[in-house]
Scaffold this motif. Structure first.
Motif, PDB file in Angstrom:
ATOM      1  N   GLN A  11       0.830  -1.215   0.000  1.00 50.34           N
ATOM      2  CA  GLN A  11       0.000   0.000   0.000  1.00 50.34           C
ATOM      3  C   GLN A  11       0.857   1.254   0.000  1.00 50.34           C
ATOM      4  O   GLN A  11       0.396   2.343  -0.358  1.00 50.34           O
ATOM      5  CB  GLN A  11      -0.955   0.008   1.206  1.00 50.34           C
ATOM      6  CG  GLN A  11      -0.308   0.197   2.565  1.00 50.34           C
ATOM      7  CD  GLN A  11       0.111  -1.124   3.192  1.00 50.34           C
ATOM      8  OE1 GLN A  11       0.088  -2.164   2.545  1.00 50.34           O
ATOM      9  NE2 GLN A  11       0.466  -1.080   4.468  1.00 50.34           N
ATOM     10  N   SER A  32       1.388   3.682  -2.976  1.00 49.95           N
ATOM     11  CA  SER A  32       0.347   4.652  -3.326  1.00 49.95           C
ATOM     12  C   SER A  32       0.952   6.030  -3.563  1.00 49.95           C
ATOM     13  O   SER A  32       1.737   6.527  -2.745  1.00 49.95           O
ATOM     14  CB  SER A  32      -0.690   4.740  -2.202  1.00 49.95           C
ATOM     15  OG  SER A  32      -1.328   3.491  -2.022  1.00 49.95           O
ATOM     16  N   PRO A  56      -6.939  -5.808  -3.169  1.00 50.43           N
ATOM     17  CA  PRO A  56      -6.569  -5.031  -4.371  1.00 50.43           C
ATOM     18  C   PRO A  56      -7.652  -4.068  -4.831  1.00 50.43           C
ATOM     19  O   PRO A  56      -7.347  -2.952  -5.252  1.00 50.43           O
ATOM     20  CB  PRO A  56      -6.315  -6.115  -5.419  1.00 50.43           C
ATOM     21  CG  PRO A  56      -5.942  -7.331  -4.647  1.00 50.43           C
ATOM     22  CD  PRO A  56      -6.745  -7.263  -3.381  1.00 50.43           C
ATOM     23  N   LYS A  57      -8.918  -4.464  -4.768  1.00 48.72           N
ATOM     24  CA  LYS A  57      -9.995  -3.607  -5.266  1.00 48.72           C
ATOM     25  C   LYS A  57     -10.075  -2.278  -4.525  1.00 48.72           C
ATOM     26  O   LYS A  57     -10.584  -1.291  -5.050  1.00 48.72           O
ATOM     27  CB  LYS A  57     -11.343  -4.338  -5.162  1.00 48.72           C
ATOM     28  CG  LYS A  57     -11.500  -5.469  -6.155  1.00 48.72           C
ATOM     29  CD  LYS A  57     -12.883  -6.066  -6.085  1.00 48.72           C
ATOM     30  CE  LYS A  57     -13.049  -7.202  -7.085  1.00 48.72           C
ATOM     31  NZ  LYS A  57     -12.904  -6.742  -8.474  1.00 48.72           N
ATOM     32  N   MET A  59      -7.431  -0.612  -3.477  1.00 49.71           N
ATOM     33  CA  MET A  59      -6.191   0.144  -3.711  1.00 49.71           C
ATOM     34  C   MET A  59      -6.444   1.222  -4.768  1.00 49.71           C
ATOM     35  O   MET A  59      -5.933   1.157  -5.890  1.00 49.71           O
ATOM     36  CB  MET A  59      -5.080  -0.803  -4.174  1.00 49.71           C
ATOM     37  CG  MET A  59      -4.622  -1.762  -3.109  1.00 49.71           C
ATOM     38  SD  MET A  59      -3.465  -0.951  -2.019  1.00 49.71           S
ATOM     39  CE  MET A  59      -2.690  -2.370  -1.275  1.00 49.71           C
ATOM     40  N   ILE A  68      -3.440   3.010  -6.497  1.00 52.05           N
ATOM     41  CA  ILE A  68      -2.488   2.176  -7.234  1.00 52.05           C
ATOM     42  C   ILE A  68      -2.924   2.140  -8.702  1.00 52.05           C
ATOM     43  O   ILE A  68      -4.120   2.048  -9.004  1.00 52.05           O
ATOM     44  CB  ILE A  68      -2.439   0.741  -6.667  1.00 52.05           C
ATOM     45  CG1 ILE A  68      -1.894   0.747  -5.231  1.00 52.05           C
ATOM     46  CG2 ILE A  68      -1.600  -0.172  -7.533  1.00 52.05           C
ATOM     47  CD1 ILE A  68      -0.431   1.089  -5.110  1.00 52.05           C
ATOM     48  N   ASP A  77      -4.042   1.183 -12.365  1.00 48.42           N
ATOM     49  CA  ASP A  77      -4.948   0.102 -12.768  1.00 48.42           C
ATOM     50  C   ASP A  77      -4.178  -1.126 -13.246  1.00 48.42           C
ATOM     51  O   ASP A  77      -4.556  -2.258 -12.928  1.00 48.42           O
ATOM     52  CB  ASP A  77      -5.889   0.598 -13.876  1.00 48.42           C
ATOM     53  CG  ASP A  77      -6.890   1.617 -13.365  1.00 48.42           C
ATOM     54  OD1 ASP A  77      -7.079   1.675 -12.130  1.00 48.42           O
ATOM     55  OD2 ASP A  77      -7.465   2.349 -14.189  1.00 48.42           O
ATOM     56  N   ARG A  95      -2.858  -2.916 -10.182  1.00 50.39           N
ATOM     57  CA  ARG A  95      -3.953  -3.485  -9.404  1.00 50.39           C
ATOM     58  C   ARG A  95      -4.543  -4.706 -10.101  1.00 50.39           C
ATOM     59  O   ARG A  95      -4.910  -5.702  -9.450  1.00 50.39           O
ATOM     60  CB  ARG A  95      -5.035  -2.418  -9.173  1.00 50.39           C
ATOM     61  CG  ARG A  95      -6.112  -2.881  -8.208  1.00 50.39           C
ATOM     62  CD  ARG A  95      -7.009  -1.748  -7.732  1.00 50.39           C
ATOM     63  NE  ARG A  95      -7.706  -1.102  -8.855  1.00 50.39           N
ATOM     64  CZ  ARG A  95      -7.426   0.114  -9.303  1.00 50.39           C
ATOM     65  NH1 ARG A  95      -6.467   0.822  -8.742  1.00 50.39           N
ATOM     66  NH2 ARG A  95      -8.105   0.637 -10.311  1.00 50.39           N
ATOM     67  N   GLU A 138      -4.979  -8.531  -8.594  1.00 44.51           N
ATOM     68  CA  GLU A 138      -6.261  -9.245  -8.568  1.00 44.51           C
ATOM     69  C   GLU A 138      -6.165 -10.598  -9.268  1.00 44.51           C
ATOM     70  O   GLU A 138      -7.033 -11.460  -9.072  1.00 44.51           O
ATOM     71  CB  GLU A 138      -7.352  -8.394  -9.226  1.00 44.51           C
ATOM     72  CG  GLU A 138      -7.708  -7.149  -8.416  1.00 44.51           C
ATOM     73  CD  GLU A 138      -8.683  -6.250  -9.141  1.00 44.51           C
ATOM     74  OE1 GLU A 138      -8.893  -6.461 -10.352  1.00 44.51           O
ATOM     75  OE2 GLU A 138      -9.232  -5.324  -8.502  1.00 44.51           O
TER      76      GLU A 138
END
Length: 611
Positions: A365, A368, A399-400, A402, A405, A407, A410, A414
Motif C-alpha cells: 500500500q 500509493s 486489491p480492489k 487500492m 495504485i 490500474d 492493481r 487481482e
C-alpha cells in the motif's frame, strides 16, 4: 538445571571470586535454585550460571540476593559487605568485555559521579550560607566594637576589657571565615571535577550506545534484547549475502539482501480460524507446490502477515539452498530505486529483483502515489511472472480497495490468490499468549493469560505488549503475576478507542512525549545523543509501535529520518528496560494514559479529529 556444580578451574579469578561470594550468600537461604527462581520470578538456568561464574548477573539480582539473606537472618547487611560485593561485581563486569557490561559499568560510574556532584553542590550551598552567617556576625561585632570605642571615656578599664573580649571573638571569627573560604574553594574544585567526570561518563555511555545501535543495524553484534533477557549471548547468523550477477560477469548485486527475521518461522506461527487459510497458502508457496504464482495476503497491522512472509522465505531457503529469495518492503523498494537512479545503478537494482526465484514484498500500500516506483515494480512483477517465478505480496487492504495504485498494477494483484488475515479471535489470542509464555519461560497463571486475551482484541503486537507490561510490573513489585495485578495494568491500558491511525497520531505521541520530558519535538527528531533525549526518543518510538498501526520504517522517517532498525532497536530496548527500571515502566504507563485520553480522537475510527 536447578543444582549447582563445582566451580570450573578455567574460570577467571574475577568471575571465580564473585561466584564464590554469591554462592556463600545463596547458601544462607537454605533453598534450591529452582525454588528461589520461582520465588523471584526468574529463570533457574540463569541463576545457576550466575552462581557457577559462567555469566555475570545484573546488580539488581545481586542486591536482591543480599536483601533476601538479610531478611531471613533478621539483620541488615553491613556497608562494608555491600561495598565488597559491589566491588567484585564491578570488576567482573569490567573484565567480561561484553558491550552491555561495559555500558552497565559506565552507567554506575555516571550515577556515582552525579551523586558526588549533587552532594558537592549541597555542601557548597551549606558552606556559602555558613560563610554569609559568619560575615554577618563579624559585621555586627565590628559595629559593637565601634560603639564601645565611643564610650571609652566613661570607664576606660571596663571598656578595654570588653573591647579585648570582642576583638578576640572577631579574630576567631575571621579565622573561621578564612577557613570556610578555603573549604568552599576546595569543594568548588571537587564539584567541577565531579561535573567533568559526569560529562565524560555520559559521553562514553552515549558512544557505547551509538556503537551498539550501529552494529545492530548491520547485523554484526549481539541482539540487545537477547543481551538483557536471554540465558546465553547469541550472535545472529550471517543473514546478509550478495547475489552474483552471471549476466555481468559476476558483478555483485546492487545491495545485500534484507535479512529474514530468525524468529518468524512456521513453527512459531499460531494457527487459528483467523489465519488458517493464509497459513495453508503460505506453506504451499514455501513447499513449491502452489498452483498460483501470486499470493496476496491482506489485513490490518500486526496480525501476522510479515511473519508469514519471513516464514515462507526461511522454509523455501531450507528446502532449496540455491534458490534466490528476496524480501523487501515497499518503502525499501522505493528508497532503493531512488538511490539506484541517483547513482546510475539501475541495472544492478533491476538485476537483483528480476533474477529472484521467490520475491516477498511487504506493505505494498506504500506504493500509493509513487507513480514512477509503481511503474518500475510493474515491470519487475511482469519479468518474474513471465519467468514463472513465485511472488508473495502483503497489504493492509484487498486489491480492489487500492484506489491510488495504477490500474495495470492493481489488475496484476487481482490475478493472484487473494487471502485475508483477520485479527485473532479469542482462542487464537489465548494460544499466542501461551506460546509466548512458554518460549520466554514466564511465570504467568493461565487465568491471567485468559484475562489478557479477553481484554486485548486488536492485534498480536498489542496482545504481547500487554503481557510484557503485566510481567514487567510483577518483576518490579517483586510479586507473582496475579489477577489483581493484571487487572490493574489492563485498566490503564485498555480503552474503548480503536488503534490510533495515521501520521497525525505519531505526531501527537511525539508531541506528548516531548512535553512529558520537558523537550521540544525538534530536539526529539534531532541528532543529539544526550541521555535524556535518547531515552525520550526511544520511548516515543516504542509507543508509536505499540499504539499505532504505522510500520517501523515510517515511524523512523518522521522521527528524524531514522532507519527501521533504529525503531526496532528502541522497541526491544524499552520492552526490556520496563522490567528492570520502575521509572521507565511508570513513564510508559503515564504517557499511554495521557495519549489514549487525549481529546480530539474519534473512538470509532481511531483518527485524529482536532484542528
Amino acid at each position: 538445571m536447578g543444582s549447582l556444580v563445582p566451580l570450573s578451574s578455567n574460570l577467571p579469578d574475577d568471575a571465580r571470586e564473585l561466584a564464590g561470594a554469591l554462592r556463600s550468600l545463596f547458601d544462607g537461604l537454605g533453598i534450591s535454585v529452582r525454588r528461589y527462581a520461582t520465588r523471584r520470578h526468574r529463570d533457574a538456568g540463569s541463576i545457576s550460571r550466575f552462581l557457577n561464574g559462567t555469566r555475570v548477573p545484573s546488580w539488581e539480582f545481586v542486591s536482591d540476593l543480599i536483601n533476601d539473606v538479610a531478611e531471613l537472618q533478621g539483620r541488615a547487611p553491613t556497608v562494608e559487605a555491600m561495598e565488597h560485593v559491589r566491588g567484585l561485581h564491578r570488576t567482573a563486569l569490567e573484565k567480561s568485555g561484553a558491550p552491555q557490561h561495559r555500558l552497565q559499568v559506565l552507567e554506575d560510574q555516571l550515577a556515582e559521579a552525579d551523586l558526588r556532584s549533587v552532594r558537592s553542590s549541597v555542601l557548597v550551598k551549606a558552606l556559602e550560607q555558613a560563610l554569609a552567617d559568619a560575615q554577618h556576625r563579624v559585621t555586627n561585632l565590628e559595629v559593637q566594637i565601634r560603639q564601645l570605642h565611643g564610650h571609652r571615656g566613661r570607664d576606660d578599664v571596663r571598656t578595654d576589657q570588653v573591647l579585648q573580649v570582642y576583638e578576640d571573638q572577631v579574630t576567631g571569627l575571621r579565622r573561621e571565615r578564612q577557613s570556610l573560604l578555603e573549604q568552599v574553594d576546595a569543594l568548588a574544585d571537587q564539584l567541577r571535577d565531579a561535573h567533568t567526570r559526569c560529562i565524560e561518563a555520559e559521553e562514553r555511555c552515549e558512544e557505547l550506545e551509538r556503537q551498539l545501535v550501529a552494529a545492530e543495524e548491520v547485523g554484526n553484534t549481539l541482539d540487545l534484547h537477547g543481551l538483557l533477557n536471554a540465558d546465553e549471548f547469541v550472535t545472529p547468523p550471517n543473514v546478509y549475502r550478495e547475489a552474483s550477477d552471471s549476466r555481468s560477469g559476476g558483478t555483485a548485486s546492487y545491495a545485500a539482501s534484507n535479512p529474514l527475521n530468525q524468529s518468524h518461522l512456521f513453527a512459531h506461527f499460531v494457527i487459528g480460524e483467523c489465519n488458517r487459510f493464509a497459513h495453508s497458502a503460505a506453506v504451499a508457496v514455501a513447499d513449491g507446490s502452489a498452483e498460483y504464482q501470486l499470493l496476496y495476503l491482506y489485513g490490518p497491522s500486526a496480525v501476522g502477515k510479515t511473519h508469514l512472509l519471513h516464514a515462507i522465505g526461511h522454509h523455501a531457503t531450507n528446502l532449496r539452498r540455491s534458490a534466490r529469495v528476496e524480501y523487501v518492503s515497499a518503502e525499501e523498494f522505493t528508497n532503493g530505486f531512488a538511490h539506484a537512479a541517483k547513482t546510475g545503478r539501475i541495472g544492478e537494482f533491476r538485476q537483483r529483483y528480476r533474477s529472484a526465484d521467490l520475491m516477498l514484498v511487504d506493505d505494498v500500500q506504500y506504493f500509493s502515489g509513487k507513480d514512477v516506483t509503481q511503474e518500475e515494480f510493474f515491470h519487475t512483477f511482469n519479468a518474474l511472472h513471465n519467468a514463472n517465478k513465485q511472488i508473495v505480496i502483503s497489504a493492509d487492504r484487498p486489491p480492489k480497495q487500492m484506489s491510488s495504485i495504477a490500474d495495470q498494477l492493481r489488475n496484476r494483484f487481482e490475478g493472484g490468490l487473494t487471502v485475508p488475515v483477520e485479527p485473532p479471535e479469542l482462542l487464537t489470542r489465548t494460544e499466542i499468549l501461551r506460546a509466548r509464555v512458554a518460549r520466554d519461560h514466564l511465570s504467568v497463571p493461565p487465568e491471567v493469560v485468559d484475562l489478557i486475551a479477553l481484554k486485548i482484541q486488536r492485534n498480536v503486537r498489542e496482545l504481547e505488549g500487554a503481557l510484557t507490561r503485566v510481567n514487567a510490573l510483577a518483576i518490579l513489585n517483586r510479586e507473582p503475576v496475579s489477577m489483581v495485578l493484571a487487572t490493574k495494568v489492563l485498566e490503564a491500558l485498555v480503552t474503548n478507542q480503536r488503534p490510533l491511525r495515521g501520521v497525525e497520531s505519531l505526531l501527537l505521541i511525539l508531541e506528548q512525549t516531548a512535553e512529558y520530558f520537558g523537550l521540544t519535538t525538534s530536539e526529539m527528531c534531532g541528532s543529539s545523543r544526550n541521555r535524556v533525549l535518547v531515552t525520550a526518543r526511544q520511548i516515543a518510538m516504542y509507543l508509536c509501535r505499540e499504539l499505532t498501526d504505522l510500520p517501523p520504517n515510517e515511524i523512523g522517517v518522521h522521527i528524524g529520518g531514522r532507519e527501521k532498525d533504529a525503531v526496532l532497536h528502541a522497541e526491544r530496548k524499552i520492552s526490556a528496560l520496563m522490567a528492570e527500571r520502575r521509572s521507565i515502566y511508570n513513564q510508559i504507563a503515564e504517557l499511554t494514559q495521557r495519549i489514549k485520553n487525549i481529546s480530539g480522537f474519534d473512538g470509532e475510527s481511531g483518527l485524529l479529529t482536532r484542528g
